[in-house]
Design a protein around this motif. Sequence first.
Motif, PDB file in Angstrom:
ATOM      1  N   GLN A   2       1.976 109.040 -35.833  1.00 28.31           N
ATOM      2  CA  GLN A   2       1.945 110.161 -36.779  1.00 28.31           C
ATOM      3  C   GLN A   2       3.342 110.737 -36.924  1.00 28.31           C
ATOM      4  OE1 GLN A   2      -0.269 113.799 -35.822  1.00 28.31           O
ATOM      5  NE2 GLN A   2      -1.097 113.784 -37.896  1.00 28.31           N
ATOM      6  N   ALA A  39      -5.330 113.760 -39.857  1.00 28.59           N
ATOM      7  CA  ALA A  39      -4.163 112.889 -40.033  1.00 28.59           C
ATOM      8  C   ALA A  39      -3.004 113.671 -40.623  1.00 28.59           C
ATOM      9  CB  ALA A  39      -4.515 111.698 -40.919  1.00 28.59           C
ATOM     10  N   ASP A  56       4.778 113.566 -44.895  1.00 28.57           N
ATOM     11  CA  ASP A  56       3.754 114.598 -44.847  1.00 28.57           C
ATOM     12  C   ASP A  56       4.445 115.947 -44.721  1.00 28.57           C
ATOM     13  OD1 ASP A  56       1.339 115.955 -44.637  1.00 28.57           O
ATOM     14  OD2 ASP A  56       1.128 115.567 -42.485  1.00 28.57           O
ATOM     15  N   ASN A  60       0.082 108.845 -41.368  1.00 30.34           N
ATOM     16  CA  ASN A  60       0.312 109.836 -42.421  1.00 30.34           C
ATOM     17  C   ASN A  60       1.489 109.487 -43.316  1.00 30.34           C
ATOM     18  OD1 ASN A  60       2.157 110.387 -40.387  1.00 30.34           O
ATOM     19  ND2 ASN A  60       2.110 112.595 -40.683  1.00 30.34           N
TER      20      ASN A  60
END
Length: 531
Positions: free
Chosen positions: A73, A330, A433, A516
Amino acid sequence: MWAKLISLAGIALAVLFSAGVNAEEPKNGGTLKMYHRENPASLSIHEEATYSTNVPAMPIFNNLIVYDQHKPQNTVDDIVPELAASWSWNEDKTALTFKIREGVKWHDGKPFTGKDVKCTFDMVMGKSQNKLRKDPRKDWYENVTDIVTDGDFQVTFRLKRPQPSLLAMLASGYSPVYPCHVSAAQMRTNPIGTGPFKFVEMKQNESIKLTRNPDYWKKGLPYLDGIEFTIVPNRSTAVLAFVAGRFDMTFPGEVTPALLKDVRSQAPKAVCEMVSTNISTNLIVNRDRPPFDNADIRRALALALDRHAFIDTLIQGEGDIGGALLPPPAGVWGLPTDILETIPGYKRDVAKNRTEARAIMQKLGYGPEKRLKLSVSTRNLPIYRDPAVVLIDQLKDIYIEGELDVVETGIWFARLARHDYSIGLNLTGNGIDDPDQTFYENYACGSERNYTQYCNKDLEKLFDKQSAETDVAKRKKLVWEIDKKLQEDAARPILYHGHQANCWQPYVKNMTVMVNSSYNGYRYEDLWLDK
Protein backbone atom coordinates in the motif's frame (compact mmCIF):
# COMPACT_ATOMS: atom_id res chain seq x y z
CA MET A 1 7.92 -20.52 -1.45
CA TRP A 2 5.22 -17.91 -1.58
CA ALA A 3 3.82 -17.00 1.78
CA LYS A 4 3.02 -14.16 4.12
CA LEU A 5 -0.58 -13.30 3.40
CA ILE A 6 -1.29 -9.77 4.47
CA SER A 7 -4.73 -8.73 5.65
CA LEU A 8 -5.51 -5.03 5.58
CA ALA A 9 -8.41 -3.81 7.76
CA GLY A 10 -10.45 -6.93 7.22
CA ILE A 11 -9.90 -7.31 3.48
CA ALA A 12 -7.49 -10.00 2.45
CA LEU A 13 -5.12 -8.28 0.12
CA ALA A 14 -3.36 -11.53 -0.63
CA VAL A 15 -0.10 -9.84 -1.41
CA LEU A 16 2.51 -12.55 -1.66
CA PHE A 17 6.15 -12.00 -1.18
CA SER A 18 8.81 -14.47 -2.12
CA ALA A 19 9.62 -16.08 1.19
CA GLY A 20 13.17 -16.31 0.02
CA VAL A 21 13.84 -12.69 -0.95
CA ASN A 22 16.67 -12.79 1.56
CA ALA A 23 17.18 -16.56 1.67
CA GLU A 24 17.17 -17.25 -2.07
CA GLU A 25 20.00 -16.18 -4.30
CA PRO A 26 18.70 -14.06 -7.19
CA LYS A 27 19.49 -15.42 -10.64
CA ASN A 28 20.71 -13.34 -13.52
CA GLY A 29 19.45 -13.75 -17.05
CA GLY A 30 16.29 -14.51 -18.95
CA THR A 31 13.68 -12.33 -20.64
CA LEU A 32 10.43 -11.57 -18.83
CA LYS A 33 7.58 -12.18 -21.28
CA MET A 34 4.26 -10.41 -20.80
CA TYR A 35 1.28 -9.71 -22.96
CA HIS A 36 0.08 -6.15 -23.51
CA ARG A 37 -3.61 -5.33 -23.89
CA GLU A 38 -3.15 -2.87 -26.78
CA ASN A 39 -0.75 -0.80 -28.84
CA PRO A 40 0.20 2.27 -26.75
CA ALA A 41 -0.27 5.66 -28.35
CA SER A 42 3.36 6.41 -27.46
CA LEU A 43 6.00 5.58 -24.85
CA SER A 44 6.17 9.11 -23.43
CA ILE A 45 4.78 8.79 -19.92
CA HIS A 46 4.42 12.55 -19.47
CA GLU A 47 2.21 12.82 -22.56
CA GLU A 48 -0.14 9.91 -21.98
CA ALA A 49 -3.06 9.40 -19.62
CA THR A 50 -3.09 5.60 -19.55
CA TYR A 51 -1.01 2.90 -17.94
CA SER A 52 -0.93 1.17 -21.30
CA THR A 53 2.07 3.49 -21.67
CA ASN A 54 3.16 3.47 -18.05
CA VAL A 55 3.61 -0.31 -17.78
CA PRO A 56 6.10 -0.85 -20.64
CA ALA A 57 7.79 2.56 -20.27
CA MET A 58 8.34 2.80 -16.50
CA PRO A 59 11.31 0.34 -16.58
CA ILE A 60 13.10 2.75 -18.97
CA PHE A 61 13.10 5.62 -16.48
CA ASN A 62 13.76 6.70 -12.93
CA ASN A 63 12.05 9.28 -10.74
CA LEU A 64 13.63 11.62 -8.25
CA ILE A 65 11.85 9.54 -5.61
CA VAL A 66 9.53 6.55 -5.84
CA TYR A 67 7.24 4.41 -3.72
CA ASP A 68 8.90 1.31 -2.31
CA GLN A 69 7.83 -1.29 -4.85
CA HIS A 70 7.69 -4.05 -2.26
CA LYS A 71 5.22 -2.29 0.02
CA PRO A 72 1.67 -3.28 -0.99
CA GLN A 73 0.00 0.00 0.00
CA ASN A 74 1.50 3.30 -1.12
CA THR A 75 1.98 5.87 1.65
CA VAL A 76 4.28 8.88 1.93
CA ASP A 77 6.16 6.99 4.66
CA ASP A 78 7.24 4.42 2.06
CA ILE A 79 8.83 6.83 -0.42
CA VAL A 80 12.46 6.00 -1.17
CA PRO A 81 15.21 7.84 -3.08
CA GLU A 82 16.01 7.21 -6.74
CA LEU A 83 17.75 9.94 -8.73
CA ALA A 84 17.59 12.08 -5.61
CA ALA A 85 19.96 10.92 -2.90
CA SER A 86 18.02 12.86 -0.25
CA TRP A 87 15.50 15.68 0.18
CA SER A 88 14.49 18.30 2.74
CA TRP A 89 11.88 21.03 3.28
CA ASN A 90 12.56 24.58 4.39
CA GLU A 91 11.04 25.79 7.63
CA ASP A 92 7.71 27.05 6.24
CA LYS A 93 7.33 24.09 3.81
CA THR A 94 7.44 26.27 0.70
CA ALA A 95 10.69 24.92 -0.73
CA LEU A 96 11.60 21.28 -1.34
CA THR A 97 15.28 20.66 -2.03
CA PHE A 98 16.75 17.50 -3.55
CA LYS A 99 20.37 16.44 -3.40
CA ILE A 100 20.97 14.75 -6.77
CA ARG A 101 22.71 11.41 -7.12
CA GLU A 102 26.09 11.67 -8.83
CA GLY A 103 27.56 9.34 -11.44
CA VAL A 104 24.26 8.45 -13.17
CA LYS A 105 24.25 8.25 -16.98
CA TRP A 106 21.51 8.40 -19.56
CA HIS A 107 21.17 5.39 -21.84
CA ASP A 108 23.08 7.26 -24.56
CA GLY A 109 26.04 7.77 -22.22
CA LYS A 110 25.51 11.44 -21.40
CA PRO A 111 25.69 12.43 -17.71
CA PHE A 112 22.54 13.02 -15.70
CA THR A 113 22.42 16.23 -13.63
CA GLY A 114 19.94 18.37 -11.77
CA LYS A 115 19.43 20.40 -14.94
CA ASP A 116 17.54 17.42 -16.39
CA VAL A 117 15.15 17.58 -13.43
CA LYS A 118 14.49 21.26 -14.08
CA CYS A 119 14.05 20.64 -17.82
CA THR A 120 11.55 17.85 -17.17
CA PHE A 121 9.25 19.67 -14.82
CA ASP A 122 9.53 23.02 -16.59
CA MET A 123 8.28 21.12 -19.64
CA VAL A 124 5.39 19.55 -17.68
CA MET A 125 4.47 22.99 -16.31
CA GLY A 126 4.45 24.44 -19.83
CA LYS A 127 7.48 26.69 -19.21
CA SER A 128 9.85 25.07 -21.69
CA GLN A 129 10.51 25.46 -25.39
CA ASN A 130 10.49 21.65 -25.53
CA LYS A 131 6.72 21.26 -25.75
CA LEU A 132 4.59 18.26 -24.88
CA ARG A 133 1.90 17.43 -27.43
CA LYS A 134 -0.43 16.44 -24.58
CA ASP A 135 0.07 17.45 -20.95
CA PRO A 136 -2.40 15.57 -18.74
CA ARG A 137 -0.62 16.22 -15.45
CA LYS A 138 0.25 19.89 -15.78
CA ASP A 139 -2.17 20.72 -12.95
CA TRP A 140 -0.24 18.55 -10.50
CA TYR A 141 2.36 21.31 -10.35
CA GLU A 142 0.14 24.41 -10.37
CA ASN A 143 1.46 25.31 -6.92
CA VAL A 144 5.11 25.25 -8.05
CA THR A 145 6.35 28.76 -8.83
CA ASP A 146 9.74 27.76 -10.16
CA ILE A 147 12.48 25.14 -10.08
CA VAL A 148 16.05 26.28 -9.46
CA THR A 149 19.36 24.45 -9.65
CA ASP A 150 22.40 25.05 -7.47
CA GLY A 151 25.22 23.52 -9.47
CA ASP A 152 24.73 20.14 -11.10
CA PHE A 153 23.57 18.23 -8.05
CA GLN A 154 20.99 20.24 -6.17
CA VAL A 155 17.47 21.17 -7.27
CA THR A 156 14.81 23.12 -5.36
CA PHE A 157 11.06 23.23 -6.08
CA ARG A 158 9.69 26.55 -4.83
CA LEU A 159 5.99 26.66 -3.91
CA LYS A 160 3.33 29.34 -3.53
CA ARG A 161 2.12 27.70 -0.32
CA PRO A 162 2.84 24.54 1.64
CA GLN A 163 1.87 21.35 -0.21
CA PRO A 164 2.89 18.11 1.56
CA SER A 165 1.53 16.00 -1.32
CA LEU A 166 4.22 17.23 -3.72
CA LEU A 167 6.38 14.35 -2.51
CA ALA A 168 3.61 11.87 -3.28
CA MET A 169 3.16 13.23 -6.80
CA LEU A 170 6.88 13.15 -7.55
CA ALA A 171 6.95 9.52 -6.37
CA SER A 172 4.24 8.46 -8.84
CA GLY A 173 5.03 6.21 -11.77
CA TYR A 174 3.80 9.14 -13.86
CA SER A 175 6.71 11.37 -12.75
CA PRO A 176 9.89 10.16 -14.51
CA VAL A 177 12.82 12.45 -15.23
CA TYR A 178 13.52 13.11 -18.93
CA PRO A 179 16.85 14.21 -20.48
CA CYS A 180 17.32 17.86 -21.48
CA HIS A 181 19.13 16.89 -24.66
CA VAL A 182 16.32 14.73 -26.14
CA SER A 183 13.24 16.26 -27.78
CA ALA A 184 9.71 15.56 -26.61
CA ALA A 185 8.99 14.14 -30.06
CA GLN A 186 11.78 11.55 -29.79
CA MET A 187 10.60 10.46 -26.33
CA ARG A 188 7.35 9.23 -27.88
CA THR A 189 9.00 6.66 -30.15
CA ASN A 190 12.60 6.21 -28.98
CA PRO A 191 12.76 7.13 -25.29
CA ILE A 192 16.05 7.66 -23.46
CA GLY A 193 16.09 7.12 -19.72
CA THR A 194 18.34 6.27 -16.79
CA GLY A 195 16.35 3.20 -15.78
CA PRO A 196 17.21 -0.51 -15.48
CA PHE A 197 16.11 -1.29 -19.04
CA LYS A 198 16.83 0.38 -22.38
CA PHE A 199 14.33 0.75 -25.18
CA VAL A 200 14.98 -1.53 -28.18
CA GLU A 201 11.94 -1.30 -30.44
CA MET A 202 8.18 -0.94 -30.66
CA LYS A 203 6.48 -2.67 -33.56
CA GLN A 204 2.97 -1.35 -34.05
CA ASN A 205 0.35 -3.90 -32.93
CA GLU A 206 3.06 -6.54 -32.43
CA SER A 207 5.50 -6.00 -29.57
CA ILE A 208 7.61 -3.75 -27.38
CA LYS A 209 11.12 -4.87 -26.43
CA LEU A 210 13.45 -3.64 -23.69
CA THR A 211 16.97 -4.81 -22.91
CA ARG A 212 19.11 -4.76 -19.77
CA ASN A 213 20.97 -1.51 -19.04
CA PRO A 214 24.52 -2.75 -18.31
CA ASP A 215 25.48 0.65 -16.84
CA TYR A 216 22.54 0.94 -14.45
CA TRP A 217 23.49 3.02 -11.44
CA LYS A 218 22.08 0.41 -9.04
CA LYS A 219 24.98 -2.01 -9.17
CA GLY A 220 24.01 -5.62 -9.88
CA LEU A 221 20.56 -4.73 -11.19
CA PRO A 222 18.51 -5.57 -13.12
CA TYR A 223 18.65 -9.35 -12.94
CA LEU A 224 16.70 -9.85 -16.16
CA ASP A 225 18.29 -9.65 -19.60
CA GLY A 226 15.21 -7.93 -20.95
CA ILE A 227 11.43 -7.58 -21.08
CA GLU A 228 9.24 -8.37 -24.05
CA PHE A 229 5.62 -7.23 -24.31
CA THR A 230 3.53 -8.99 -26.96
CA ILE A 231 0.40 -7.13 -27.95
CA VAL A 232 -2.68 -9.37 -27.63
CA PRO A 233 -5.89 -7.26 -27.68
CA ASN A 234 -8.25 -10.16 -26.96
CA ARG A 235 -8.30 -10.66 -23.21
CA SER A 236 -9.41 -14.30 -23.27
CA THR A 237 -6.79 -15.20 -25.87
CA ALA A 238 -4.07 -13.52 -23.81
CA VAL A 239 -5.05 -15.39 -20.64
CA LEU A 240 -5.14 -18.71 -22.48
CA ALA A 241 -1.61 -18.00 -23.72
CA PHE A 242 -0.52 -17.32 -20.13
CA VAL A 243 -2.09 -20.59 -19.00
CA ALA A 244 -0.25 -22.40 -21.79
CA GLY A 245 3.06 -20.98 -20.54
CA ARG A 246 3.70 -18.58 -23.38
CA PHE A 247 3.85 -15.64 -20.98
CA ASP A 248 5.49 -15.27 -17.57
CA MET A 249 3.06 -12.62 -16.39
CA THR A 250 -0.31 -11.13 -17.26
CA PHE A 251 -0.81 -7.47 -18.05
CA PRO A 252 -1.47 -5.70 -14.71
CA GLY A 253 -5.14 -5.54 -13.75
CA GLU A 254 -6.47 -7.27 -16.86
CA VAL A 255 -7.56 -10.58 -15.31
CA THR A 256 -11.27 -10.39 -14.45
CA PRO A 257 -12.84 -12.54 -11.72
CA ALA A 258 -14.27 -14.84 -14.41
CA LEU A 259 -10.90 -15.25 -16.11
CA LEU A 260 -9.23 -15.74 -12.74
CA LYS A 261 -11.31 -18.86 -12.21
CA ASP A 262 -10.07 -20.19 -15.54
CA VAL A 263 -6.45 -19.49 -14.61
CA ARG A 264 -6.77 -21.17 -11.22
CA SER A 265 -8.42 -24.25 -12.70
CA GLN A 266 -6.08 -24.62 -15.68
CA ALA A 267 -2.83 -23.39 -14.17
CA PRO A 268 -3.13 -24.12 -10.44
CA LYS A 269 0.55 -23.35 -9.77
CA ALA A 270 0.24 -19.77 -11.06
CA VAL A 271 0.33 -17.03 -8.44
CA CYS A 272 -2.65 -14.69 -8.72
CA GLU A 273 -3.64 -11.69 -6.62
CA MET A 274 -7.01 -9.91 -6.72
CA VAL A 275 -6.58 -6.31 -5.54
CA SER A 276 -8.02 -2.84 -5.82
CA THR A 277 -6.46 -0.90 -8.68
CA ASN A 278 -7.30 2.72 -7.78
CA ILE A 279 -9.19 2.97 -11.07
CA SER A 280 -12.77 4.20 -11.03
CA THR A 281 -15.30 3.47 -13.75
CA ASN A 282 -17.34 6.59 -14.30
CA LEU A 283 -19.93 8.38 -16.41
CA ILE A 284 -18.67 11.49 -18.18
CA VAL A 285 -21.09 14.10 -19.46
CA ASN A 286 -20.26 17.02 -21.76
CA ARG A 287 -21.82 19.93 -19.90
CA ASP A 288 -21.45 22.27 -22.87
CA ARG A 289 -23.40 20.10 -25.30
CA PRO A 290 -27.23 20.29 -25.22
CA PRO A 291 -29.26 18.83 -23.64
CA PHE A 292 -26.58 18.06 -21.03
CA ASP A 293 -26.00 21.73 -20.34
CA ASN A 294 -29.17 21.36 -18.24
CA ALA A 295 -28.38 20.38 -14.63
CA ASP A 296 -31.71 18.55 -14.32
CA ILE A 297 -30.90 16.03 -17.03
CA ARG A 298 -27.47 15.44 -15.47
CA ARG A 299 -29.21 14.72 -12.18
CA ALA A 300 -31.53 12.26 -13.94
CA LEU A 301 -28.52 10.42 -15.36
CA ALA A 302 -26.99 10.11 -11.91
CA LEU A 303 -30.25 8.84 -10.40
CA ALA A 304 -30.58 6.16 -13.11
CA LEU A 305 -27.42 4.35 -12.06
CA ASP A 306 -27.54 0.98 -10.33
CA ARG A 307 -23.99 0.75 -9.03
CA HIS A 308 -24.40 -2.64 -7.40
CA ALA A 309 -25.64 -4.11 -10.68
CA PHE A 310 -22.43 -3.04 -12.40
CA ILE A 311 -20.33 -4.77 -9.77
CA ASP A 312 -22.46 -7.92 -9.65
CA THR A 313 -22.82 -8.25 -13.42
CA LEU A 314 -19.34 -7.37 -14.59
CA ILE A 315 -16.93 -8.35 -11.83
CA GLN A 316 -18.86 -10.86 -9.72
CA GLY A 317 -18.96 -8.62 -6.65
CA GLU A 318 -15.25 -7.75 -6.78
CA GLY A 319 -15.56 -4.01 -6.45
CA ASP A 320 -16.35 -1.11 -4.15
CA ILE A 321 -18.78 1.79 -4.31
CA GLY A 322 -17.27 5.16 -3.61
CA GLY A 323 -16.69 8.72 -4.67
CA ALA A 324 -13.80 10.26 -6.53
CA LEU A 325 -11.20 8.84 -4.15
CA LEU A 326 -10.45 5.16 -3.60
CA PRO A 327 -12.75 3.77 -0.85
CA PRO A 328 -11.28 2.39 2.37
CA PRO A 329 -9.67 0.16 3.46
CA ALA A 330 -7.43 0.02 0.38
CA GLY A 331 -7.74 3.80 0.01
CA VAL A 332 -6.69 6.26 2.68
CA TRP A 333 -8.93 9.22 1.73
CA GLY A 334 -12.17 7.78 0.33
CA LEU A 335 -15.68 8.61 1.58
CA PRO A 336 -17.03 6.34 4.33
CA THR A 337 -20.31 4.50 3.69
CA ASP A 338 -22.41 6.64 6.06
CA ILE A 339 -21.56 9.78 4.06
CA LEU A 340 -22.00 8.06 0.69
CA GLU A 341 -25.53 7.03 1.55
CA THR A 342 -26.58 10.66 2.08
CA ILE A 343 -25.79 11.43 -1.59
CA PRO A 344 -28.62 11.14 -4.17
CA GLY A 345 -28.33 7.95 -6.20
CA TYR A 346 -26.10 6.06 -3.77
CA LYS A 347 -28.77 4.26 -1.77
CA ARG A 348 -29.89 0.81 -2.87
CA ASP A 349 -33.45 1.98 -3.64
CA VAL A 350 -32.85 2.05 -7.39
CA ALA A 351 -36.56 1.87 -8.27
CA LYS A 352 -37.29 5.01 -6.26
CA ASN A 353 -34.32 6.83 -7.80
CA ARG A 354 -35.39 5.94 -11.33
CA THR A 355 -38.95 7.06 -10.67
CA GLU A 356 -37.54 10.47 -9.77
CA ALA A 357 -35.29 10.39 -12.85
CA ARG A 358 -38.21 9.59 -15.17
CA ALA A 359 -40.21 12.46 -13.68
CA ILE A 360 -37.32 14.82 -14.48
CA MET A 361 -37.10 13.50 -18.04
CA GLN A 362 -40.85 13.88 -18.55
CA LYS A 363 -40.69 17.52 -17.46
CA LEU A 364 -38.04 17.99 -20.14
CA GLY A 365 -40.35 16.51 -22.77
CA TYR A 366 -39.11 12.92 -22.94
CA GLY A 367 -41.09 9.74 -22.37
CA PRO A 368 -41.90 6.27 -23.73
CA GLU A 369 -42.92 7.73 -27.09
CA LYS A 370 -40.14 10.31 -27.29
CA ARG A 371 -36.79 8.93 -26.23
CA LEU A 372 -33.53 10.83 -26.14
CA LYS A 373 -31.28 9.19 -28.72
CA LEU A 374 -27.53 9.60 -28.37
CA SER A 375 -24.13 7.93 -28.70
CA VAL A 376 -22.35 6.61 -25.62
CA SER A 377 -18.63 6.92 -26.35
CA THR A 378 -16.00 4.67 -24.82
CA ARG A 379 -12.50 3.33 -25.39
CA ASN A 380 -12.03 0.16 -27.43
CA LEU A 381 -11.01 -2.11 -24.56
CA PRO A 382 -13.17 -4.78 -22.87
CA ILE A 383 -12.75 -3.09 -19.48
CA TYR A 384 -14.46 -0.02 -21.02
CA ARG A 385 -16.86 -1.62 -23.51
CA ASP A 386 -18.46 -4.07 -21.08
CA PRO A 387 -19.63 -1.47 -18.51
CA ALA A 388 -20.69 0.86 -21.35
CA VAL A 389 -23.12 -1.83 -22.54
CA VAL A 390 -24.56 -2.12 -19.02
CA LEU A 391 -24.82 1.68 -18.80
CA ILE A 392 -26.77 1.84 -22.06
CA ASP A 393 -29.16 -0.80 -20.73
CA GLN A 394 -29.73 1.11 -17.47
CA LEU A 395 -30.39 4.40 -19.24
CA LYS A 396 -33.27 2.81 -21.17
CA ASP A 397 -35.28 2.98 -17.94
CA ILE A 398 -35.28 6.78 -18.10
CA TYR A 399 -36.16 7.15 -21.80
CA ILE A 400 -32.61 7.35 -23.14
CA GLU A 401 -31.76 5.26 -26.20
CA GLY A 402 -27.99 4.90 -26.36
CA GLU A 403 -25.82 3.56 -29.16
CA LEU A 404 -22.28 2.39 -28.42
CA ASP A 405 -19.55 4.54 -30.00
CA VAL A 406 -16.20 2.71 -29.72
CA VAL A 407 -13.02 4.80 -30.00
CA GLU A 408 -9.45 3.53 -30.42
CA THR A 409 -6.96 4.35 -27.67
CA GLY A 410 -4.75 6.42 -29.95
CA ILE A 411 -7.44 9.10 -30.21
CA TRP A 412 -9.60 8.43 -27.13
CA PHE A 413 -7.90 10.74 -24.64
CA ALA A 414 -7.27 13.46 -27.21
CA ARG A 415 -10.95 13.35 -28.12
CA LEU A 416 -11.97 13.69 -24.49
CA ALA A 417 -9.53 16.55 -23.97
CA ARG A 418 -11.17 18.54 -26.79
CA HIS A 419 -14.62 17.56 -25.44
CA ASP A 420 -15.66 15.78 -28.61
CA TYR A 421 -18.42 13.60 -27.10
CA SER A 422 -21.90 13.86 -25.58
CA ILE A 423 -21.79 11.25 -22.82
CA GLY A 424 -19.29 8.49 -22.31
CA LEU A 425 -18.09 5.63 -20.16
CA ASN A 426 -14.56 6.27 -18.90
CA LEU A 427 -12.05 4.77 -16.51
CA THR A 428 -10.06 7.18 -14.38
CA GLY A 429 -6.81 5.83 -13.02
CA ASN A 430 -5.34 7.78 -10.15
CA GLY A 431 -1.56 7.69 -10.27
CA ILE A 432 -1.40 8.01 -6.48
CA ASP A 433 -3.84 7.76 -3.61
CA ASP A 434 -3.82 11.45 -2.74
CA PRO A 435 -6.58 14.09 -2.98
CA ASP A 436 -4.38 16.67 -4.72
CA GLN A 437 -3.79 14.42 -7.70
CA THR A 438 -7.48 13.50 -7.97
CA PHE A 439 -8.96 16.96 -7.43
CA TYR A 440 -6.57 19.12 -9.45
CA GLU A 441 -6.18 16.72 -12.35
CA ASN A 442 -9.81 15.72 -12.80
CA TYR A 443 -11.94 18.54 -11.38
CA ALA A 444 -9.97 21.80 -11.48
CA CYS A 445 -11.34 24.45 -13.83
CA GLY A 446 -9.42 24.26 -17.10
CA SER A 447 -7.47 21.07 -16.42
CA GLU A 448 -6.78 19.03 -19.56
CA ARG A 449 -8.07 15.94 -17.76
CA ASN A 450 -11.28 17.64 -16.59
CA TYR A 451 -13.23 15.96 -19.37
CA THR A 452 -16.69 17.05 -18.13
CA GLN A 453 -15.66 20.73 -17.77
CA TYR A 454 -17.04 20.84 -14.24
CA CYS A 455 -15.97 24.12 -12.68
CA ASN A 456 -16.72 25.30 -9.16
CA LYS A 457 -14.42 28.15 -8.09
CA ASP A 458 -15.62 28.04 -4.47
CA LEU A 459 -14.90 24.34 -4.26
CA GLU A 460 -11.52 24.92 -5.86
CA LYS A 461 -10.64 27.16 -2.91
CA LEU A 462 -11.25 24.11 -0.71
CA PHE A 463 -8.90 22.14 -2.99
CA ASP A 464 -6.17 24.58 -1.96
CA LYS A 465 -7.17 24.56 1.70
CA GLN A 466 -7.02 20.77 2.05
CA SER A 467 -3.80 20.69 0.04
CA ALA A 468 -2.02 22.98 2.48
CA GLU A 469 -3.35 21.21 5.60
CA THR A 470 -0.64 19.21 7.38
CA ASP A 471 -2.93 17.66 10.01
CA VAL A 472 -4.16 14.40 8.43
CA ALA A 473 -7.44 14.26 10.40
CA LYS A 474 -8.32 17.86 9.51
CA ARG A 475 -7.35 17.32 5.91
CA LYS A 476 -9.50 14.21 5.67
CA LYS A 477 -12.61 16.11 6.82
CA LEU A 478 -12.03 18.72 4.13
CA VAL A 479 -11.44 15.99 1.54
CA TRP A 480 -14.72 14.28 2.43
CA GLU A 481 -16.57 17.60 2.17
CA ILE A 482 -15.13 18.14 -1.32
CA ASP A 483 -15.76 14.60 -2.55
CA LYS A 484 -19.34 14.66 -1.27
CA LYS A 485 -20.01 17.91 -3.14
CA LEU A 486 -18.49 16.49 -6.35
CA GLN A 487 -20.87 13.53 -6.20
CA GLU A 488 -23.90 15.70 -5.35
CA ASP A 489 -23.10 17.87 -8.38
CA ALA A 490 -22.70 14.79 -10.60
CA ALA A 491 -19.34 16.23 -11.64
CA ARG A 492 -18.26 12.84 -12.94
CA PRO A 493 -20.61 10.17 -11.52
CA ILE A 494 -18.53 7.30 -10.16
CA LEU A 495 -20.04 3.91 -10.98
CA TYR A 496 -17.64 1.72 -9.04
CA HIS A 497 -14.04 1.06 -8.12
CA GLY A 498 -13.15 -2.34 -9.50
CA HIS A 499 -10.85 -5.11 -8.38
CA GLN A 500 -8.76 -6.96 -10.94
CA ALA A 501 -6.19 -9.71 -10.71
CA ASN A 502 -2.55 -10.01 -11.67
CA CYS A 503 -1.05 -13.44 -12.30
CA TRP A 504 2.49 -14.67 -12.75
CA GLN A 505 4.19 -18.02 -13.12
CA PRO A 506 5.65 -19.53 -9.93
CA TYR A 507 9.21 -19.11 -11.19
CA VAL A 508 8.84 -15.30 -11.28
CA LYS A 509 10.42 -14.17 -8.02
CA ASN A 510 10.19 -11.05 -5.86
CA MET A 511 6.90 -9.74 -7.28
CA THR A 512 4.62 -7.53 -5.17
CA VAL A 513 1.20 -6.19 -6.18
CA MET A 514 0.18 -2.75 -4.95
CA VAL A 515 -3.37 -2.29 -3.71
CA ASN A 516 -3.90 1.43 -4.16
CA SER A 517 -2.07 2.18 -7.39
CA SER A 518 -1.41 0.21 -10.55
CA TYR A 519 1.03 2.90 -11.64
CA ASN A 520 3.81 2.78 -9.09
CA GLY A 521 5.20 -0.74 -9.03
CA TYR A 522 6.36 -1.84 -12.45
CA ARG A 523 10.09 -1.12 -12.68
CA TYR A 524 10.86 -4.89 -12.63
CA GLU A 525 14.47 -4.10 -11.75
CA ASP A 526 14.84 -6.73 -9.00
CA LEU A 527 12.62 -9.49 -10.38
CA TRP A 528 14.31 -12.70 -11.43
CA LEU A 529 13.31 -15.94 -13.12
CA ASP A 530 14.01 -19.21 -11.31
CA LYS A 531 13.26 -21.71 -14.08
